[in-house]
Every structure is written in C-alpha cells, then in structure tokens.
Design a protein around this motif. Structure first.
Motif, PDB file in Angstrom:
ATOM      1  N   ARG A  72      72.079  41.958  62.372  1.00 39.28           N
ATOM      2  CA  ARG A  72      72.502  40.560  62.313  1.00 39.28           C
ATOM      3  C   ARG A  72      73.960  40.446  62.758  1.00 39.28           C
ATOM      4  NH1 ARG A  72      70.164  36.475  59.442  1.00 39.28           N
ATOM      5  NH2 ARG A  72      72.282  35.824  58.946  1.00 39.28           N
ATOM      6  N   HIS A  73      74.266  39.303  63.368  1.00 38.37           N
ATOM      7  CA  HIS A  73      75.609  39.099  63.903  1.00 38.37           C
ATOM      8  C   HIS A  73      76.358  37.968  63.210  1.00 38.37           C
ATOM      9  CE1 HIS A  73      74.036  41.731  66.948  1.00 38.37           C
ATOM     10  NE2 HIS A  73      73.132  40.842  67.302  1.00 38.37           N
ATOM     11  N   TRP A  74      75.668  37.245  62.306  1.00 36.35           N
ATOM     12  CA  TRP A  74      76.296  36.127  61.606  1.00 36.35           C
ATOM     13  C   TRP A  74      76.037  36.253  60.110  1.00 36.35           C
ATOM     14  CZ3 TRP A  74      73.073  33.711  65.765  1.00 36.35           C
ATOM     15  CH2 TRP A  74      73.810  33.525  66.936  1.00 36.35           C
ATOM     16  N   PRO A  75      76.876  35.639  59.293  1.00 39.35           N
ATOM     17  CA  PRO A  75      76.637  35.648  57.845  1.00 39.35           C
ATOM     18  C   PRO A  75      75.326  34.928  57.499  1.00 39.35           C
ATOM     19  CG  PRO A  75      78.874  34.923  58.359  1.00 39.35           C
ATOM     20  CD  PRO A  75      78.129  34.959  59.650  1.00 39.35           C
ATOM     21  N   LEU A  76      74.774  35.260  56.343  1.00 45.37           N
ATOM     22  CA  LEU A  76      73.573  34.581  55.879  1.00 45.37           C
ATOM     23  C   LEU A  76      73.835  33.092  55.687  1.00 45.37           C
ATOM     24  CD1 LEU A  76      72.263  37.132  53.217  1.00 45.37           C
ATOM     25  CD2 LEU A  76      71.100  36.467  55.336  1.00 45.37           C
ATOM     26  N   ARG A  77      72.848  32.289  56.073  1.00 47.93           N
ATOM     27  CA  ARG A  77      72.955  30.837  55.904  1.00 47.93           C
ATOM     28  C   ARG A  77      71.612  30.293  55.449  1.00 47.93           C
ATOM     29  NH1 ARG A  77      74.462  28.035  61.144  1.00 47.93           N
ATOM     30  NH2 ARG A  77      74.448  26.226  59.753  1.00 47.93           N
ATOM     31  N   SER A  78      71.605  29.599  54.322  1.00 44.50           N
ATOM     32  CA  SER A  78      70.398  28.947  53.808  1.00 44.50           C
ATOM     33  C   SER A  78      70.794  27.611  53.194  1.00 44.50           C
ATOM     34  CB  SER A  78      69.700  29.819  52.756  1.00 44.50           C
ATOM     35  OG  SER A  78      69.334  31.082  53.282  1.00 44.50           O
ATOM     36  N   PRO A  80      69.074  25.080  50.409  1.00 46.93           N
ATOM     37  CA  PRO A  80      67.956  24.770  49.510  1.00 46.93           C
ATOM     38  C   PRO A  80      67.385  23.375  49.690  1.00 46.93           C
ATOM     39  CG  PRO A  80      69.717  25.892  48.324  1.00 46.93           C
ATOM     40  CD  PRO A  80      70.265  25.546  49.676  1.00 46.93           C
ATOM     41  N   SER A  81      68.189  22.412  50.138  1.00 44.06           N
ATOM     42  CA  SER A  81      67.685  21.057  50.329  1.00 44.06           C
ATOM     43  C   SER A  81      66.821  20.941  51.583  1.00 44.06           C
ATOM     44  CB  SER A  81      68.839  20.058  50.408  1.00 44.06           C
ATOM     45  OG  SER A  81      69.614  20.273  51.584  1.00 44.06           O
ATOM     46  N   GLN A  82      66.961  21.899  52.494  1.00 42.18           N
ATOM     47  CA  GLN A  82      66.124  21.990  53.692  1.00 42.18           C
ATOM     48  C   GLN A  82      65.720  23.456  53.852  1.00 42.18           C
ATOM     49  OE1 GLN A  82      67.400  19.107  57.055  1.00 42.18           O
ATOM     50  NE2 GLN A  82      69.333  19.691  56.114  1.00 42.18           N
ATOM     51  N   TRP A  83      64.894  23.917  52.926  1.00 46.80           N
ATOM     52  CA  TRP A  83      64.612  25.350  52.804  1.00 46.80           C
ATOM     53  C   TRP A  83      63.880  25.925  54.011  1.00 46.80           C
ATOM     54  CZ3 TRP A  83      59.475  26.282  53.244  1.00 46.80           C
ATOM     55  CH2 TRP A  83      58.593  25.250  52.913  1.00 46.80           C
ATOM     56  N   TRP A  84      63.234  25.076  54.794  1.00 50.45           N
ATOM     57  CA  TRP A  84      62.466  25.537  55.942  1.00 50.45           C
ATOM     58  C   TRP A  84      63.358  25.857  57.135  1.00 50.45           C
ATOM     59  CZ3 TRP A  84      62.583  20.806  53.694  1.00 50.45           C
ATOM     60  CH2 TRP A  84      63.125  19.751  54.431  1.00 50.45           C
ATOM     61  N   LYS A  85      64.643  25.551  57.032  1.00 46.46           N
ATOM     62  CA  LYS A  85      65.575  25.841  58.112  1.00 46.46           C
ATOM     63  C   LYS A  85      66.400  27.087  57.780  1.00 46.46           C
ATOM     64  CE  LYS A  85      66.094  20.984  59.537  1.00 46.46           C
ATOM     65  NZ  LYS A  85      67.056  19.889  59.795  1.00 46.46           N
ATOM     66  N   LEU A  86      67.095  27.613  58.777  1.00 51.51           N
ATOM     67  CA  LEU A  86      68.039  28.718  58.595  1.00 51.51           C
ATOM     68  C   LEU A  86      67.345  29.972  58.062  1.00 51.51           C
ATOM     69  CD1 LEU A  86      70.995  26.553  57.184  1.00 51.51           C
ATOM     70  CD2 LEU A  86      70.511  27.178  59.568  1.00 51.51           C
ATOM     71  N   ASP A  87      68.025  30.783  57.257  1.00 50.92           N
ATOM     72  CA  ASP A  87      67.487  32.083  56.829  1.00 50.92           C
ATOM     73  C   ASP A  87      66.595  31.939  55.596  1.00 50.92           C
ATOM     74  OD1 ASP A  87      68.840  33.734  58.757  1.00 50.92           O
ATOM     75  OD2 ASP A  87      70.692  33.448  57.624  1.00 50.92           O
ATOM     76  N   LEU A 114      64.946  32.059  49.612  1.00 54.47           N
ATOM     77  CA  LEU A 114      66.142  32.029  50.440  1.00 54.47           C
ATOM     78  C   LEU A 114      67.099  33.117  49.964  1.00 54.47           C
ATOM     79  CD1 LEU A 114      66.778  28.162  50.474  1.00 54.47           C
ATOM     80  CD2 LEU A 114      65.200  29.504  51.889  1.00 54.47           C
ATOM     81  N   PRO A 115      67.709  33.858  50.874  1.00 59.14           N
ATOM     82  CA  PRO A 115      68.605  34.935  50.445  1.00 59.14           C
ATOM     83  C   PRO A 115      69.933  34.452  49.886  1.00 59.14           C
ATOM     84  CG  PRO A 115      68.593  34.769  52.833  1.00 59.14           C
ATOM     85  CD  PRO A 115      67.526  33.840  52.337  1.00 59.14           C
ATOM     86  N   THR A 116      70.258  33.197  50.105  1.00 56.87           N
ATOM     87  CA  THR A 116      71.514  32.646  49.616  1.00 56.87           C
ATOM     88  C   THR A 116      71.348  31.146  49.394  1.00 56.87           C
ATOM     89  OG1 THR A 116      73.906  32.573  50.054  1.00 56.87           O
ATOM     90  CG2 THR A 116      72.441  32.177  51.921  1.00 56.87           C
ATOM     91  N   GLY A 117      72.351  30.524  48.794  1.00 60.44           N
ATOM     92  CA  GLY A 117      72.281  29.094  48.532  1.00 60.44           C
ATOM     93  C   GLY A 117      72.121  28.725  47.075  1.00 60.44           C
ATOM     94  N   GLY A 118      71.899  29.725  46.196  1.00 59.61           N
ATOM     95  CA  GLY A 118      71.714  29.457  44.783  1.00 59.61           C
ATOM     96  C   GLY A 118      72.870  29.964  43.947  1.00 59.61           C
ATOM     97  N   GLY A 119      72.838  29.650  42.657  1.00 61.02           N
ATOM     98  CA  GLY A 119      73.895  30.087  41.749  1.00 61.02           C
ATOM     99  C   GLY A 119      75.129  29.213  41.848  1.00 61.02           C
ATOM    100  N   ILE A 186      59.179  35.598  58.111  1.00 59.84           N
ATOM    101  CA  ILE A 186      60.630  35.718  58.002  1.00 59.84           C
ATOM    102  C   ILE A 186      61.248  34.784  59.032  1.00 59.84           C
ATOM    103  CG2 ILE A 186      62.619  37.274  58.057  1.00 59.84           C
ATOM    104  CD1 ILE A 186      60.606  39.619  57.846  1.00 59.84           C
ATOM    105  N   LYS A 187      62.133  33.920  58.586  1.00 60.44           N
ATOM    106  CA  LYS A 187      62.891  33.072  59.512  1.00 60.44           C
ATOM    107  C   LYS A 187      64.331  33.541  59.477  1.00 60.44           C
ATOM    108  CE  LYS A 187      63.815  28.245  60.760  1.00 60.44           C
ATOM    109  NZ  LYS A 187      63.262  28.385  62.117  1.00 60.44           N
ATOM    110  N   ASP A 188      64.875  33.815  60.652  1.00 59.95           N
ATOM    111  CA  ASP A 188      66.185  34.438  60.740  1.00 59.95           C
ATOM    112  C   ASP A 188      66.987  33.778  61.857  1.00 59.95           C
ATOM    113  OD1 ASP A 188      67.724  37.098  59.835  1.00 59.95           O
ATOM    114  OD2 ASP A 188      67.980  36.847  61.995  1.00 59.95           O
ATOM    115  N   ILE A 189      68.210  33.372  61.550  1.00 61.98           N
ATOM    116  CA  ILE A 189      68.999  32.643  62.541  1.00 61.98           C
ATOM    117  C   ILE A 189      69.454  33.539  63.689  1.00 61.98           C
ATOM    118  CG2 ILE A 189      69.772  30.886  60.912  1.00 61.98           C
ATOM    119  CD1 ILE A 189      72.428  32.355  60.692  1.00 61.98           C
ATOM    120  N   CYS A 190      69.383  34.847  63.493  1.00 60.04           N
ATOM    121  CA  CYS A 190      69.764  35.773  64.567  1.00 60.04           C
ATOM    122  C   CYS A 190      68.571  36.196  65.416  1.00 60.04           C
ATOM    123  CB  CYS A 190      70.434  37.014  63.980  1.00 60.04           C
ATOM    124  SG  CYS A 190      71.999  36.704  63.150  1.00 60.04           S
TER     125      CYS A 190
END
Length: 218
Positions: A72-78, A80-87, A114-119, A186-190
């Motif tokens: 991967r070449h970019w940081p993780l991006r997710s 939650p309000s549009q979970w079907w997009k990004l990573d 989603l790998p990120t976006g929570g907490g 798996i949906k991946d922005i890279c």
C-alpha cells in the motif's frame, strides 16, 4: 460479450476452512496464520493476481477470518457513514449453504468491517451488519457487539482479523451443517477490489447462490 463476464460465474466453487481451537487471539498479528488456513485465490482465474492473502478457520464457537494486504502507498481510509467506499472488507455467510436460493434467507449474513474509522480517535476497526438486497427474510441477529476485529499496520501493509462468534451466526451448527455459503470482498483504495467468487456485476450482495461453498473440515 461473453469475454466481459466474470469467468468465475461459470463455476460452483468449494473451498476448505480448517478447524482451529482454541480460537486464536484477535490482535491483527498475521504471523500466527500458516498456509493451511489460506483460502485459494480464485480471482487468478481471471488472469489477475490476488493482491491480498485471506485466511480462515472455524470451531464450534464461530469463524475467524484474516486479511493480509501488502504493497500500500497511502494511509488507511474508511468512512463509517459511507462504509461501502474507501478501505474495508465484506464477509458473507450462509449457515445452510442453500446454493439454489437466489434471494437471501434468515441464515444469510452480510457483515462489513472497516480497518479504521472507529473509536474515540477514529483509528479502530468498525463492524456492521447490512441487510442483503431483495432478501426474503431478515436474519434474527440483532447484537453484533461480540464480533471482534483488530488491525495491525506494518510498513506499506496492514492485516485485519475478524472473529464472528456463533451467537452472531444464526443457524451455526457445524456438526449438522458442515457446508456453508461463504464470500468475501476486499475493497482497497490502492489495489481496487478482490472477490472470492464473482465480482460486483454479478450481484453477490443480493444473490447468495453466487457465493462459494465452504466445507468445514477438521
């Protein structure tokens, strides 16, 4: 025109998911998974290499799936309000493997992770349950808080582990029903997307007959 159709749509796949007890610690550490638990990269039938390795195991307490996404070449991006997009990943399970059903029954489950976006800081995994399109029945599962997810980032890579307990899998009964319907995306922005069986154009989100059969073996 036939060349444009996903080749995997012409096959009914069976994959093995191996028994593992006790349930492994869900901490995002991919090193504890060996190749016995690796799912076959069916996407390679399209002449496209798989960009991620996917592992799975089962026991009486439920399923565990691990995704290892390198290069991967970019940081993780997710979002939650549009979970079907990004990573993110989608995991679909039919605890009855009713391959002739074109519409989801109460035994069909569609999780997104989603790998990120929570907490509090937005850097923790997010788990959700989505109703399948055109489903005939809704799964009785309401509480998915027992689902555990963990992500671990490495340089230019990340691993995501998900443990789905039996309480979140309506009809989970490996002794009586050792064949289940199973699918992941798996949906991946890279890298784009990687599907176990058919791609988005074949309607996996509405038609569980497009999923693979997973045989729960010891």
């Amino acid at each position: 025109m036939i060349e444009a159709i996903c080749r995997r749509a012409f096959f009914q796949f069976e994959v093995q998911i191996r028994y593992r007890a006790p349930t492994p610690l869900v901490d995002g550490d991919i090193s504890k998974w060996d190749r016995r638990y690796l799912l076959p990269p069916l996407v390679e039938l399209e002449g496209t290499p798989a960009f991620a390795d996917v592992y799975a195991s089962w026991n009486e307490d439920g399923l565990v799936i691990a995704f290892d996404v390198p290069d991967r070449h970019w940081p993780l991006r997710s979002d939650p309000s549009q979970w079907w997009k990004l990573d993110g990943v989608r995991i679909c399970v039919d605890t009855r493997d009713a391959r002739d059903n074109k519409r989801a029954t109460r035994f069909c489950h569609f999780f997104y992770v989603l790998p990120t976006g929570g907490g509090p800081r937005g850097n923790q995994p997010v788990v959700g349950l989505h109703r399948m399109s055109r489903s005939r029945e809704m799964t009785p599962v309401r509480d998915i808080t027992p689902v555990r997810a963990a992500v671990r980032q490495r340089r230019s890579a990340y691993a995501l582990e998900v443990a789905i307990p039996s309480s979140c899998l309506h009809g989970w009964d490996p002794a009586e029903h050792p064949r289940i319907g199973f699918f992941y995306k798996i949906k991946d922005i890279c890298h784009g997307s990687q599907h176990l069986s058919v791609d988005d154009e074949l309607g996996w989100n509405a038609d569980p007959s497009t999923w693979a059969t997973a045989v729960l073996v010891r």
